[in-house]
Every structure is written in C-alpha cells, then in structure tokens.
Design a protein around this motif. Structure first.
Motif, PDB file in Angstrom:
ATOM      1  N   ALA B  57       0.815  -1.227   0.000  1.00 28.19           N
ATOM      2  CA  ALA B  57       0.000   0.000   0.000  1.00 28.19           C
ATOM      3  C   ALA B  57       0.840   1.266   0.000  1.00 28.19           C
ATOM      4  O   ALA B  57       0.465   2.268  -0.608  1.00 28.19           O
ATOM      5  CB  ALA B  57      -0.938  -0.002   1.204  1.00 28.19           C
ATOM      6  N   ARG B  58       1.976   1.224   0.647  1.00 27.93           N
ATOM      7  CA  ARG B  58       2.747   2.460   0.793  1.00 27.93           C
ATOM      8  C   ARG B  58       3.376   2.915  -0.521  1.00 27.93           C
ATOM      9  O   ARG B  58       3.736   4.080  -0.680  1.00 27.93           O
ATOM     10  CB  ARG B  58       3.818   2.278   1.874  1.00 27.93           C
ATOM     11  N   THR B  59       3.498   2.001  -1.447  1.00 24.46           N
ATOM     12  CA  THR B  59       4.095   2.392  -2.737  1.00 24.46           C
ATOM     13  C   THR B  59       3.040   2.913  -3.718  1.00 24.46           C
ATOM     14  O   THR B  59       3.373   3.259  -4.848  1.00 24.46           O
ATOM     15  CB  THR B  59       4.819   1.183  -3.374  1.00 24.46           C
ATOM     16  N   LEU B  60       1.807   2.950  -3.282  1.00 23.39           N
ATOM     17  CA  LEU B  60       0.730   3.417  -4.167  1.00 23.39           C
ATOM     18  C   LEU B  60       0.255   4.793  -3.703  1.00 23.39           C
ATOM     19  O   LEU B  60      -0.184   4.949  -2.563  1.00 23.39           O
ATOM     20  CB  LEU B  60      -0.434   2.415  -4.133  1.00 23.39           C
ATOM     21  N   GLY B  61       0.338   5.763  -4.608  1.00 25.86           N
ATOM     22  CA  GLY B  61      -0.105   7.121  -4.287  1.00 25.86           C
ATOM     23  C   GLY B  61      -1.619   7.196  -4.124  1.00 25.86           C
ATOM     24  O   GLY B  61      -2.334   6.214  -4.357  1.00 25.86           O
ATOM     25  N   PHE B  62      -2.076   8.389  -3.738  1.00 26.55           N
ATOM     26  CA  PHE B  62      -3.509   8.532  -3.441  1.00 26.55           C
ATOM     27  C   PHE B  62      -4.289   9.012  -4.649  1.00 26.55           C
ATOM     28  O   PHE B  62      -3.901   9.971  -5.321  1.00 26.55           O
ATOM     29  CB  PHE B  62      -3.703   9.513  -2.277  1.00 26.55           C
ATOM     30  N   ALA B  63      -5.405   8.332  -4.877  1.00 25.11           N
ATOM     31  CA  ALA B  63      -6.316   8.733  -5.950  1.00 25.11           C
ATOM     32  C   ALA B  63      -7.129   9.938  -5.481  1.00 25.11           C
ATOM     33  O   ALA B  63      -7.358  10.119  -4.284  1.00 25.11           O
ATOM     34  CB  ALA B  63      -7.237   7.569  -6.283  1.00 25.11           C
ATOM     35  N   ARG B  64      -7.542  10.747  -6.444  1.00 25.56           N
ATOM     36  CA  ARG B  64      -8.351  11.938  -6.109  1.00 25.56           C
ATOM     37  C   ARG B  64      -9.482  11.577  -5.155  1.00 25.56           C
ATOM     38  O   ARG B  64      -9.668  12.186  -4.116  1.00 25.56           O
ATOM     39  CB  ARG B  64      -9.022  12.489  -7.372  1.00 25.56           C
ATOM     40  N   ASP B  65     -10.276  10.558  -5.557  1.00 29.56           N
ATOM     41  CA  ASP B  65     -11.480  10.244  -4.794  1.00 29.56           C
ATOM     42  C   ASP B  65     -11.156   9.762  -3.387  1.00 29.56           C
ATOM     43  O   ASP B  65     -11.920   9.988  -2.452  1.00 29.56           O
ATOM     44  CB  ASP B  65     -12.320   9.205  -5.541  1.00 29.56           C
ATOM     45  N   GLU B  66     -10.024   9.094  -3.250  1.00 28.66           N
ATOM     46  CA  GLU B  66      -9.643   8.650  -1.900  1.00 28.66           C
ATOM     47  C   GLU B  66      -9.543   9.838  -0.950  1.00 28.66           C
ATOM     48  O   GLU B  66      -9.955   9.748   0.209  1.00 28.66           O
ATOM     49  CB  GLU B  66      -8.284   7.956  -1.942  1.00 28.66           C
ATOM     50  N   SER B  67      -8.987  10.922  -1.462  1.00 24.62           N
ATOM     51  CA  SER B  67      -8.801  12.079  -0.569  1.00 24.62           C
ATOM     52  C   SER B  67     -10.149  12.595  -0.075  1.00 24.62           C
ATOM     53  O   SER B  67     -10.277  13.037   1.066  1.00 24.62           O
ATOM     54  CB  SER B  67      -8.004  13.179  -1.266  1.00 24.62           C
ATOM     55  N   PHE B  68     -11.192  12.522  -0.922  1.00 24.80           N
ATOM     56  CA  PHE B  68     -12.525  12.959  -0.476  1.00 24.80           C
ATOM     57  C   PHE B  68     -13.080  11.981   0.576  1.00 24.80           C
ATOM     58  O   PHE B  68     -13.712  12.390   1.542  1.00 24.80           O
ATOM     59  CB  PHE B  68     -13.509  13.031  -1.655  1.00 24.80           C
ATOM     60  N   ILE B 462       0.055 -13.926 -11.954  1.00 20.75           N
ATOM     61  CA  ILE B 462       0.792 -13.422 -10.781  1.00 20.75           C
ATOM     62  C   ILE B 462       1.877 -12.445 -11.236  1.00 20.75           C
ATOM     63  O   ILE B 462       2.012 -11.348 -10.686  1.00 20.75           O
ATOM     64  CB  ILE B 462       1.396 -14.596  -9.967  1.00 20.75           C
ATOM     65  N   ALA B 463       2.627 -12.843 -12.273  1.00 19.06           N
ATOM     66  CA  ALA B 463       3.712 -11.975 -12.757  1.00 19.06           C
ATOM     67  C   ALA B 463       3.153 -10.650 -13.280  1.00 19.06           C
ATOM     68  O   ALA B 463       3.701  -9.580 -12.998  1.00 19.06           O
ATOM     69  CB  ALA B 463       4.483 -12.690 -13.859  1.00 19.06           C
ATOM     70  N   GLU B 464       2.064 -10.716 -14.012  1.00 22.29           N
ATOM     71  CA  GLU B 464       1.472  -9.483 -14.567  1.00 22.29           C
ATOM     72  C   GLU B 464       0.956  -8.565 -13.456  1.00 22.29           C
ATOM     73  O   GLU B 464       1.109  -7.343 -13.519  1.00 22.29           O
ATOM     74  CB  GLU B 464       0.323  -9.833 -15.524  1.00 22.29           C
ATOM     75  N   THR B 465       0.340  -9.169 -12.467  1.00 22.58           N
ATOM     76  CA  THR B 465      -0.208  -8.356 -11.369  1.00 22.58           C
ATOM     77  C   THR B 465       0.918  -7.700 -10.573  1.00 22.58           C
ATOM     78  O   THR B 465       0.837  -6.511 -10.243  1.00 22.58           O
ATOM     79  CB  THR B 465      -1.086  -9.235 -10.457  1.00 22.58           C
ATOM     80  N   ALA B 466       1.964  -8.482 -10.307  1.00 22.67           N
ATOM     81  CA  ALA B 466       3.099  -7.916  -9.553  1.00 22.67           C
ATOM     82  C   ALA B 466       3.718  -6.767 -10.345  1.00 22.67           C
ATOM     83  O   ALA B 466       4.048  -5.718  -9.781  1.00 22.67           O
ATOM     84  CB  ALA B 466       4.132  -9.011  -9.279  1.00 22.67           C
ATOM     85  N   HIS B 467       3.841  -6.961 -11.646  1.00 24.90           N
ATOM     86  CA  HIS B 467       4.492  -5.945 -12.481  1.00 24.90           C
ATOM     87  C   HIS B 467       3.607  -4.709 -12.672  1.00 24.90           C
ATOM     88  O   HIS B 467       4.106  -3.621 -12.943  1.00 24.90           O
ATOM     89  CB  HIS B 467       4.837  -6.563 -13.838  1.00 24.90           C
ATOM     90  N   SER B 468       2.315  -4.881 -12.526  1.00 29.84           N
ATOM     91  CA  SER B 468       1.399  -3.761 -12.769  1.00 29.84           C
ATOM     92  C   SER B 468       1.476  -2.694 -11.678  1.00 29.84           C
ATOM     93  O   SER B 468       1.150  -1.539 -11.908  1.00 29.84           O
ATOM     94  CB  SER B 468      -0.047  -4.249 -12.855  1.00 29.84           C
ATOM     95  N   HIS B 469       1.930  -3.093 -10.518  1.00 27.56           N
ATOM     96  CA  HIS B 469       1.932  -2.194  -9.372  1.00 27.56           C
ATOM     97  C   HIS B 469       3.055  -1.174  -9.472  1.00 27.56           C
ATOM     98  O   HIS B 469       4.173  -1.568  -9.782  1.00 27.56           O
ATOM     99  CB  HIS B 469       2.075  -3.021  -8.089  1.00 27.56           C
ATOM    100  N   PRO B 470       2.890   0.082  -9.223  1.00 25.08           N
ATOM    101  CA  PRO B 470       1.675   0.785  -8.811  1.00 25.08           C
ATOM    102  C   PRO B 470       0.966   1.521  -9.961  1.00 25.08           C
ATOM    103  O   PRO B 470       0.495   2.627  -9.776  1.00 25.08           O
ATOM    104  CB  PRO B 470       2.229   1.790  -7.802  1.00 25.08           C
ATOM    105  N   PHE B 471       0.946   0.904 -11.137  1.00 31.02           N
ATOM    106  CA  PHE B 471       0.334   1.587 -12.289  1.00 31.02           C
ATOM    107  C   PHE B 471      -0.898   0.826 -12.777  1.00 31.02           C
ATOM    108  O   PHE B 471      -1.121   0.687 -13.987  1.00 31.02           O
ATOM    109  CB  PHE B 471       1.355   1.718 -13.423  1.00 31.02           C
ATOM    110  N   GLY B 472      -1.671   0.305 -11.836  1.00 32.08           N
ATOM    111  CA  GLY B 472      -2.737  -0.647 -12.152  1.00 32.08           C
ATOM    112  C   GLY B 472      -3.735  -0.190 -13.194  1.00 32.08           C
ATOM    113  O   GLY B 472      -4.185  -0.990 -14.002  1.00 32.08           O
ATOM    114  N   ILE B 473      -4.093   1.090 -13.192  1.00 32.76           N
ATOM    115  CA  ILE B 473      -5.126   1.514 -14.143  1.00 32.76           C
ATOM    116  C   ILE B 473      -4.627   1.413 -15.577  1.00 32.76           C
ATOM    117  O   ILE B 473      -5.396   1.127 -16.492  1.00 32.76           O
ATOM    118  CB  ILE B 473      -5.586   2.971 -13.846  1.00 32.76           C
ATOM    119  N   GLY B 474      -3.332   1.603 -15.761  1.00 33.93           N
ATOM    120  CA  GLY B 474      -2.777   1.543 -17.131  1.00 33.93           C
ATOM    121  C   GLY B 474      -2.252   0.172 -17.493  1.00 33.93           C
ATOM    122  O   GLY B 474      -1.601   0.023 -18.524  1.00 33.93           O
ATOM    123  N   ALA B 475      -2.534  -0.828 -16.646  1.00 34.48           N
ATOM    124  CA  ALA B 475      -1.962  -2.170 -16.879  1.00 34.48           C
ATOM    125  C   ALA B 475      -2.796  -2.942 -17.891  1.00 34.48           C
ATOM    126  O   ALA B 475      -3.979  -3.184 -17.666  1.00 34.48           O
ATOM    127  CB  ALA B 475      -1.893  -2.922 -15.558  1.00 34.48           C
TER     128      ALA B 475
END
Lengths: 309, 594
Positions: B57-68, B462-475
């Motif tokens: 979790a700490r390597t993933l920045g905050f999404a706009r909506d999360e801040s709300f 598993i490999a794809e998911t690990a590699h997608s982090h922290p850019f999941g939306i563009g994965a």
C-alpha cells in the motif's frame, strides 16, 4: 485403429495441454514486453544522429505519438522545439526526421519521399523529403510581437490599440484553455499572443491565440509581410470550447490595403482546419497584412496561424 | 482371580480404552460437504491477499477520490464518537446534516468503516503507522472477503479445485489488484455484490427464514456500499421467480400470489438497513433519495480515451467494455472462462431442451418434482450468468458513461473467475484421464503433474499483477501487448492523479528546498497527506497552475495533453526534466521551469 484416427484420438486426449501451454506463452509474452523497453543508449544514439543532420527548418517527429514525452525528454529542448512539437501543419517543413519505436509511423509522411533510414537498436530514424515543399516567406506567428505587428479592437466608437506587454504567463489546470503567454498584446480584457492550442484530437498547434469574449472584432496588422503565391494557414478553437458544437462560428478575413485576400470561417466541431488564399497578385511585394477576427458568440477561444509562400 | 491376573486384565482394559493418538493429517482431509476446512482455506487465502495489499500500500499514491473519502470517513467517525458520548447533540438535525451532507452522493457504509478504521487502527491503537493504510484497510478486507467467498461459492457450485483456481485468478487480475488497495467503493461493491449473490444462493438452496433474513440484511449493506446495488434486483427477481415457477403457478391457479420469501426480505430489510446506516436519509428521505438517484443517472461524462479517441458525451462506444475486459484480464483467465462458460451454457441449453420435452411428455403432478432435481445445478448456472452479465450489460447501453474504465464492472469478475475455475476443472479432468494412461506414472507423479499444470495457469497472472503495481489503471495484459500495447491501441492510461507519488524520489533528489510543484490532477488533500506520511518531501509546496510553480507535473491521459501545451508556453520549452515510465510508456512528466 488407423494411424490418422489414432493421432486424432491422441490429440483430443491431450487437448487439455493447451491450457498450461497458453499460460506459459502468456508468461513468455509478458517477460518479452518487460524486457523489450527501448534502452536509453538507443535514444541517445538516435538523438546524436539527428542532431548532426537536422537543420533548423526540419521537422523532428516521434512515433508513436504516445512516446512523444519520452522523445522530448531524450532529445532535449534544443531539438524538440515548440515549433517542431506543435506545427500548424507539416507542409511547411522541407524535411522530417521521424524517430520511431515499435515500427510505428506518422501517416502524414506516407506521401513523402523516404530518403534514409537508420537503426539505433530499437529506435529507427527515417528521413523524409517533402515533395510539395515551398519555402516560407513570412510566418505570421513568429512575427507577432510589438515590432512586427499591431493589435486593436474595433467597436462602434472606433479602433482602439492594444498595448504590447510582457508579464507573467497565465495558466491553470484542465479546462483553462491555452496559456496566455508572457509576451502579449493587451486591451481591456483581451490578451492576444502566441500560444499552443489543443485541437479536438488533442494534437498541439502553435498559433496566435485570440480569445473573443463578445462581438468586438480583433484586428491584427502584420507589418512588412513578404508575399508569394499563397497565404496558407490553419485555425481552430480550444477543444473544450468547440466540442459541444454549440458556439457561434468564428471568421477571419485577410486584406492588404483595400485588397481583400480571403475569408475563412470556423464552425464548432471542425477542429483544426486549413485555409489557403491566392496572393499571386502581390507576389514578390512587401506590405501590411491585416487579419480581422470576429464572432457573435462567447467563449470563442480561437487560435490561427498562417504563412506566406 | 489372582492379583497378577487382575492387573493383566486391567492393563488390557486400559489399553482397549486408550484413544489412539490424534491424526493431525485428518484436519487436511476435506469431507464431501463444504465446512469449516473450506472456510479456513478461504480465510487463509483472504488473509494472504490482505497481507499483500497492506505490504504494497505504501508504494501506491492517493487517488483523487480517496482524498474525499478520507475526509468524509474522518467526519463520520467523529460523529459516531459524538453519538456515543452525547447522543442528543449528535442526533440534532443540523449536526446530522452537517456531517452526513459531506460526500452524500455516495452511501455511508464504506466511509464509516474507513473512518472507524483510522480512528481505532491508526489514531488510538497505532496498528498502522500510516493513517492512509488504516483508511484503506476496510477496502482491502472487503477484497479479501471477495477472494474468500469466490472460493466458497466456486467450491459449492463446481468443485473445491474450481473454487480455489477462481479465487487465485480473481486475486491476480491487475486492475482489481489496484482497486483492492483503495479507500474507495469499487472493490467493496464487488465484494458485497458477490456476498449478496452468495447469500441469496444459500437462501435458495437451504430455504428457511434465517437465510432469507440474512440475505435481506446483506442486500441492505450492499445498497449502502454503492449504487451498483440498484441493479441487483434484476438478478434476484427473475431468478427467484424462475426457481419458484412451479409453486407460483400452482398457487396462481388457486388464486394466490406467492412472492418468494427472499425477495420479500430484500424489498423490506434492504431499504431499512440502508436507511438505518445512512443518517443523511434521516430527514427529507424521499427528496434525498431522489437526489442520490439523479446524481448517478445524470452523471457528468468525464473524459475517457478509447482506441485513440477521447469520449466525453454519449453515445458511448459499444465495444468499450468487451475490449477492456479482454485487454485487462490475463489471457489464461479469459481462456479458462470461455471454456467454463461454453460448458455451462451448453449444459443449460441441453437441460432446458430435455425438460421441455419431458414437460410435454408427462402429466403435471410428478413433473415439478422430476424437473427439480436436474434443475438444481441449472439454478446455480442461471444465477451465475445473471450476476456476471448484469454489471457488464449496463456498459452496452449507449447512455452509460465510460469513465472509470474497468472499475465500474468489477462485480462481474468473481463470476468470471468462477467460470474460469470451472474451465480449469474440465481441463484438469481431461488431464487426469491422460495422465493415468501414462504407464510409467504413479499417483505421486500424477499429483505433481496436476500441480505443475495449476502453477502454469497461475504464474502469468501473478507476474502481470506484480508488475502492474503501482500503475494498475494503465496495466494491460499480453493479449494486447502489455502496457505498450495498450498505449498503441489508444487505451486509457490513468485517471485520479494517483501516480504523483511515484515521481517523489525524483523530486526528492532534484527539487530545491521549498520548491513549488504544480500537482495537476492530484488533489491538495492527497498531496498534503503524501507529505504528512513522508511519501513526498515535506518542504515542497503544491501549486494550482504551472505558471505559479517551479516544477510542473502532467499525469498523462489523452485529454491532459492540453496541460502539456500550457506548460510549453509558460516555461518556453517542451522538454520534461524527467518522464516516469512503465515498460517505456509515459505516466508522468516533470517539467522544470527555466
């Protein structure tokens, strides 16, 4: 059981193996994608080659378009200039260096003559010659400054001059529209200067930004313009100002003295749109070219560019 | 009897009475009936997933909506504290409306959980060092619950192997993995949708009032999670009437209309639970419900790129959802899904054809009873198809906005995964037959071959998911060429400005002290929290426009190109000082003013 029948039966009974096989192939494809990133050294080699060969009037284009930020970063501001990154159109460049990865190309160069192709690892630099190139005599965008141009707004009480000022550029976040440049003409709430507009496909174009907020026309006089066969240009509005297709048209008309050169109209939804007027009668002459921009609508975030050639 | 004889007899009796030592291996033997061992396996899978989410979790920045939602959750939790200490004041209409009016376009359940988690797990008990991890924790737990229930549901309907494969394939969908981290509602509504369908299924299978009440309550919690729950009755009503069709027809002939009990509890308890847990509805209830509905039925069309074109108004492209599913769900998962769904559809068609023939051939009395037994599995099949199709079908409507991409149809994915699990089951059954024909293979070798086959199915996701982090939306998955393939196709790369944190290390090294940074699509609250948690250097100041900043960020999306254009004009050049990429695809450009 016959041979072919036996083989078919064997194949059917082992068809399940396609499942782990697909898993394995997918893993291989994933590894290939991760390892297939263009290394910095390839970009650097391509940049050095283009830097040695490109002349100031040449275009440098990165393909596919999504790699453009990387291309700009690697090639640097001297090569990836605003003029090259946000051209009015590609027809004014005699030559183009297309820097591409993944075998992608700009469709604009399909009719151009392929002159040379060099490979730098994963980066390919292709040199194209523009078969229809005619040299630019005057670029109106480059001439928009206090020395080479004058801007005024025209209303019932007459024509009022706009002052040439240098201030802080005005920018915002998404939806702000084109930046108001630091160097600009100002009169009342209107600011006219050289900016970059995103068309409806979000392709950038360097142009003279003339935001119209009412029915008052803006008049721009370009001094000492050298005329050739044609006045060639493009115009459009900031994407969010035209994409709902509810705004009034914007027209631009050009004249030299009493002679009317031509008039172009831009309607919402037309995006970045070209125009060309003959100036054959004035060929070889110099004179003041007047552009008058008007619209009856509001939030007309209009931008145009033109050259003589 | 002599003493030695007595002793001998006693020893023999003691020996006979002595219990044999407990065989621990029996704990791992799963009986035919689904039971606690299955819950243990599901729970362990869920806990593992939640653990991975927490660690990453700490390597993933905050999404706009999360801040709300951080902010709303905090307010809601403080109100609950107030309710416990000064209920009269807490229940004052002005206080209720003031607190619960915040972010009232979404219902309360998850925000309450986000806020309470922060209050207890971060502020009071300091279980989590970062407040953001505490806020995100309930969403993670929901995602873990989805893994758990997917296993259970799959195990009940198909097999334990199918359930297990389904759970793993669900957990290893890259875009879900991204959403599972967030203090948002998309992963939770997926989990609640699944749970509601599962409890409904149990209520159909087991009958009785208990399961029906449980279903009504769970449906209410689902309603209080996100408005996707409005669609769920389209799953339950046709299914319940179809399951009860014989009883309903029989009663109709007698002049009685019988409504299935679980539908009654859904209609009664569902809204009651929603009302009870969402204080915003305690006044002007009808008006506020109307407002809630209208907000979502007339939602703004945000920009979204699809096949290189920016969509911002209806009609939405009909190919959007199908292509995005194929482009973002691992290829092996999709292959197994197609095998699984083909098999179940074929079975359903054959079953309906057979029952139709039977209905025409036999007289009425025994017909219902006969049809009931073979229909048992068909009930599950139909339910799974409905629950899978409903979230997706909405995106075939031209009026549905496509912003948000895959996150809006996540509720379909557990069912996609279950069908994929069934697909694997079918392949494994064929494999078993083939393995047993290999003469040199004994049982151990066959087991190993099965394990290898399963591992080969899991390894790519598993490999794809690990590699997608922290850019999941563009994965994007290898089916379309990964990140770069998605960019080539002109598919959306991101939204919500969540990748800003990923340029933190560059800013750390290169930005002078107190430098101003234009944070683009990131909200001020998200930026402040990143600074507070040491994710971004604390002296850097957020700026609202490139012209006011020393550095300007652009989170790349097609329609964000206009921000690049502004920066070029303001800074007088086009070259970013740094471009953050994943597999060569730009995510964030950092411009330096000079």
């Amino acid at each position: 059981m016959q041979g072919p029948e036996k083989a078919t039966k064997w194949l059917k009974s082992w068809a399940f193996a396609a499942v782990p096989l697909v898993g394995l192939v997918e893993l291989g494809a994933h590894v290939a994608e991760v390892r297939g990133v263009t290394p910095d050294s390839d970009w650097t080699a391509a940049r050095d080659s283009v830097k040695a060969a490109a002349r100031p009037e040449d275009l440098i284009a990165f393909a596919p378009r999504w790699v453009d930020p990387v291309g700009r970063e690697k090639f640097g501001r001297e090569l990836a200039t605003i003029e090259r990154e946000a051209p009015g159109d590609v027809s004014r460049f005699p030559r183009a260096f297309e820097v591409s990865i993944r075998g992608k190309h700009w469709p604009e160069f399909e009719t151009w003559k392929r002159d040379d192709e060099k490979h730098f690892g994963a980066v390919t630099v292709t040199t194209f010659e523009n078969p229809g190139y005619r040299p630019t005599l005057t670029d109106l965008v480059s001439n928009l400054d206090g020395e080479h141009a004058a801007v005024s707004h025209v209303d019932a009480s007459g024509e009022a001059a706009c002052a040439w000022n240098i201030g802080a550029p005005l920018t915002g976040n998404l939806g702000f529209g084109p930046a108001i440049p630091s160097h600009r003409f100002e009169c009342g709430g209107t600011r006219v200067g050289v900016s970059v507009v995103a068309d409806m496909d979000y392709v950038p174009h360097r142009c003279i930004y003339v935001p119209l907020s009412g029915s008052t026309p803006i008049r721009i006089t370009f001094k000492d313009v050298t005329f050739g066969d044609v006045l060639h240009g493009n115009h459009g509005l900031y994407v969010e100002a035209e994409r709902m297709r509810t705004g009034a048209p914007v027209s631009i008309s050009f004249s030299v003295g009493e002679e009317h050169i031509g008039r172009a109209e831009h309607r919402d939804g037309e995006s970045w749109k070209g125009f060309e007027f003959s100036t054959g009668d004035l060929k070889g002459q110099k004179g003041d070219l007047v552009a008058e921009i008007s619209s009856s609508g509001s939030r007309r975030m209009y931008c145009f560019e033109a050259i003589t050639r | 009897m002599s003493e030695p004889e007595k002793n001998e007899k006693k020893t023999a009796a003691e020996k006979a009475d002595a219990k044999p030592p407990f065989d621990w291996s029996t704990l791992f033997v799963f009986p035919e009936k689904i039971g606690w061992r299955d819950h243990a396996l599901g729970g362990i899978s869920a806990a593992t997933y939640v653990g991975i989410l927490i660690v990453t979790a700490r390597t993933l920045g905050f999404a706009r909506d999360e801040s709300f939602y951080f902010s709303a959750g905090q307010s809601y939790a403080h109100w609950i504290e107030l309710l416990m200490h000064d209920s009269a004041r807490a229940l004052d209409k002005s206080v209720v409306d003031g607190v619960w009016g915040q972010n009232h376009e979404h219902p309360s359940l998850m925000k309450i959980l986000f806020g309470l988690s922060n209050l207890y797990f971060h502020e009071k008990w300091e279980l989590f060092k970062d407040a953001s991890t505490a806020f995100r924790f309930p969403g993670m737990v929901m995602s873990g619950m989805a893994v758990w229930v997917t296993y259970l549901f799959g195990a009940r309907v198909f097999s334990r192997r199918a359930g297990f494969v389904a759970a793993v394939l669900l957990a290893t969908m890259p875009q879900l993995f991204y959403n599972a981290h967030l203090a948002c509602f998309d992963a939770p509504i997926m989990a609640m949708w699944l749970l509601a369908v599962y409890i409904y299924y149990r209520s159909v299978q087991e009958g009785g009032l208990g399961w029906a009440i449980a279903f009504g309550i769970v449906y209410g919690l689902t309603l209080d999670t996100k408005h996707n729950a409005w669609i769920l009755p389209l799953v339950f009503i046709p299914h319940a009437f179809w399951v009860q069709r014989f009883a309903i027809a029989k009663n109709l002939k007698l002049g009685r209309l019988v409504i299935p009990t679980n539908l009654v509890t859904m209609a009664v308890l569902g809204p009651l639970v929603l009302y009870a847990l969402w204080p915003w509805l305690w006044s002007d209830t009808i008006t506020r419900i109307q407002e809630w509905v209208e907000f979502h039925t007339h939602h703004v069309y945000y920009n979204m790129e699809f096949l290189g074109k920016n969509y911002y108004e209806p009609p939405s492209p009909p190919g959007y959802m199908p292509l995005l599913v194929i482009a973002t769900v691992p290829g092996i998962t999709m292959l197994l899904f197609f095998i699984g769904i083909f098999d179940r559809l074929r079975a359903l068609v054959l079953r309906f054809a057979a029952s139709f023939k039977k209905e025409n051939a036999q007289p009425g009395a025994s017909r219902a009873e006969d049809a009931r037994k073979p229909a048992r599995h068909a009930e599950a099949d139909v339910l799974i198809f409905l629950a899978f199709s409903a979230p997706l079908a909405v995106f075939l409507l031209p009026a549905t906005p496509i912003f948000g991409g895959t996150k809006h149809w996540l509720p379909a994915y557990p069912f996609l995964a279950m069908l994929a699990g069934h697909g694997f089951d079918l392949a494994a059954a064929k494999a078993d037959v083939a393995f047993r024909k290999v003469r040199s293979w004994n049982a151990d070798k066959i087991e190993i071959a099965h394990a290898i086959m399963m591992a080969l199915v899991f390894v790519a996701p598993i490999a794809e998911t690990a590699h997608s982090h922290p850019f999941g939306i563009g994965a994007y998955v290898p089916t379309v060429g990964g990140f770069a393939g998605g960019a080539d196709l002109g598919l959306n790369r991101q939204f919500w400005g969540y990748t800003t944190q990923s340029v933190g290390p560059w800013l750390e090294k290169n930005a002078p002290r107190n430098a101003r940074v234009f944070i683009h699509d990131t909200t001020g609250d998200a930026w402040n929290r990143m600074e507070a948690e040491g994710r971004i250097r604390g002296d850097l100041r957020a700026a609202g426009s490139p012209g006011d900043a020393d550095f300007a960020l652009v989170q790349h999306e097609l329609h964000m190109n206009e921000v690049d254009d502004q920066i070029w004009v303001a800074y007088g050049h086009t070259s970013p000082a740094y471009v953050l990429t994943q597999d060569g695809v730009p995510f964030v450009s950092v411009y330096r003013r000079k």
